[in-house]
Design an enzyme around this catalytic site. Structure first.
Site, PDB file in Angstrom:
ATOM      1  CD  GLU A   1      -2.830  -1.165   2.409  1.00 55.11           C
ATOM      2  OE1 GLU A   1      -3.800  -0.379   2.438  1.00 55.11           O
ATOM      3  OE2 GLU A   1      -2.572  -1.948   3.333  1.00 55.11           O
TER       4      GLU A   1
ATOM      5  CB  SER B   1      -5.645  -1.446  -0.309  1.00 55.79           C
ATOM      6  OG  SER B   1      -5.378  -0.298   0.443  1.00 55.79           O
TER       7      SER B   1
ATOM      8  CE1 TYR C   1      -7.013   3.818  -1.527  1.00 54.76           C
ATOM      9  CE2 TYR C   1      -6.746   1.516  -2.148  1.00 54.76           C
ATOM     10  CZ  TYR C   1      -6.814   2.497  -1.180  1.00 54.76           C
ATOM     11  OH  TYR C   1      -6.694   2.151   0.146  1.00 54.76           O
TER      12      TYR C   1
ATOM     13  NE  ARG D   1     -12.818   2.607   6.128  1.00 56.15           N
ATOM     14  CZ  ARG D   1     -11.705   2.209   5.511  1.00 56.15           C
ATOM     15  NH1 ARG D   1     -10.652   3.001   5.428  1.00 56.15           N
ATOM     16  NH2 ARG D   1     -11.637   0.995   4.989  1.00 56.15           N
TER      17      ARG D   1
ATOM     18  CG  ASP E   1     -14.144  -1.286   6.060  1.00 57.01           C
ATOM     19  OD1 ASP E   1     -14.378  -0.090   6.320  1.00 57.01           O
ATOM     20  OD2 ASP E   1     -13.094  -1.672   5.510  1.00 57.01           O
TER      21      ASP E   1
ATOM     22  CD  GLU F   1     -10.597  -5.037   6.171  1.00 64.25           C
ATOM     23  OE1 GLU F   1      -9.490  -4.507   6.391  1.00 64.25           O
ATOM     24  OE2 GLU F   1     -10.840  -5.746   5.174  1.00 64.25           O
TER      25      GLU F   1
ATOM     26  CG  ASN G   1      -9.493  -0.517   7.450  1.00 64.07           C
ATOM     27  OD1 ASN G   1      -8.685  -1.083   6.743  1.00 64.07           O
ATOM     28  ND2 ASN G   1     -10.803  -0.692   7.319  1.00 64.07           N
TER      29      ASN G   1
ATOM     30  N   GLY H   1      -7.115   5.473   5.236  1.00 61.49           N
ATOM     31  CA  GLY H   1      -6.563   6.330   4.198  1.00 61.49           C
ATOM     32  C   GLY H   1      -6.961   7.786   4.382  1.00 61.49           C
TER      33      GLY H   1
END
Length: 316
Positions: free
Chosen positions: A25, A154, A224, A263, A265, A277, A279, A283
């Protein structure tokens, strides 16, 4: 209305934005780091610099007399407890989650084990180590399935498979990234994510972001590449489901010992919000989720950076 946050770090402090790194990443992290550095300069932190993390990171931190590290790394070595442990040894304050929660949440399997013990809704899955029999282990699951390397972010190394032949082929590809693999049943639902932020003793959830992708699932390209995903903010859930998702996000954050920010998900199927998951270093690019979620509740990009900076040295 835009929120404001007290500056808990002196503006003369020597700050290093840690970015780049040695994970898959890397490029995304560099984008995050450059954005965060620009925000710090706008906020008045004139001694903030960007350090592209490599094997010389210890020397670079010492040579620049860094006092605070702003962690904008993603993936291996930056989001898995490694850089956090090094900073602890060096006595440098840093932003975000600590060693334990970073390492835990980087591993999708161990994250699920912690969330399971907290009663969080989870999609049925199996964990497979290199020495174990793949076809034997997946017998409890139904096709289609998702293959997920346990320690990649990612969506790198993730594959959807429809049958045994695809499973064997794609599993071998995923193993090139991680020796340990998580395999989940593939469910059709609504993808969503919500940030969890901390302002001093206040822990709160951001707006929920729903995304509708032009790809079959939320893969690297969808994340992305501009135009590949439609963002619905706030997500089009009922008030009661919205509140439930936010509460589960905070509960998940706490269950895994997270600090400062995360964060979470979700995949929402038949009004059941399954956690996918957590994070711990979300990002911060122009297309990233957390800045957009925060902006919706009155936290600008620069204020989000300030809030994250305020977490330096507060890890448990």
């Amino acid at each position: 209305m835009e929120r404001t946050f007290e500056k808990l770090i002196d503006t003369n402090t020597k700050i290093a934005v840690l970015a780049g790194g040695m994970s898959n990443e890397r490029e995304v992290s560099l984008r995050s780091g450059k954005n965060c550095l620009a925000a710090l300069h706008r906020l008045g932190y004139k001694n903030a610099i960007l350090i592209d993390v490599d094997e010389n990171i210890t020397k670079n931190l010492k040579d620049n007399k860094i006092e605070v590290a702003y962690n904008a790394l993603h993936g291996k070595f930056g989001e898995d407890g490694c850089i956090q442990g090094l900073l602890e040894i060096l006595g440098i304050k840093y932003t975000g989650c600590g060693v334990m929660s970073s390492a835990l949440c980087m591993n999708k399997y161990y994250t699920k084990e912690m969330l399971k013990s907290a009663g969080i809704p989870l999609i049925k899955s199996v964990f497979i180590r290199k020495s174990e029999n793949l076809l034997e282990k997946v017998k409890p699951l139904k096709y289609p399935m998702m293959i997920k390397p346990v320690c990649e972010g990612s969506s790198i190394g993730m594959f959807k498979v429809e049958n045994k032949d695809e499973l064997i082929k794609k599993f071998a590809e995923a193993e090139k990234l991680n020796q340990d693999i998580l395999i989940e049943e593939f469910l059709v639902g609504t993808c969503a994510t919500v940030g969890v932020l901390q302002n001093k003793d206040e822990l709160f959830a951001t707006a929920i972001l729903e995304f509708r992708t032009k790809t079959e699932w939320y893969d690297y390209d969808a994340k992305y590449t501009e135009g590949m995903t439609e963002f619905i903010l706030p997500a089009e859930f009922s008030p009661s489901l919205t509140e439930e998702i936010k509460n589960i996000a905070i509960k998940s954050h706490l269950a895994c010992g997270c600090n400062s920010l995360s964060r979470v998900d979700f995949l929402v199927v038949n009004n059941i919000p399954y956690v996918l998951e957590i994070n711990t270093s979300p990002g911060m690019t122009d297309l990233s989720d957390l800045p957009a979620q925060s902006k919706h509740i009155g936290i600008s990009y620069d204020q989000l950076v300030q809030l994250i900076l305020n977490s330096a040295g507060l890890q448990k």
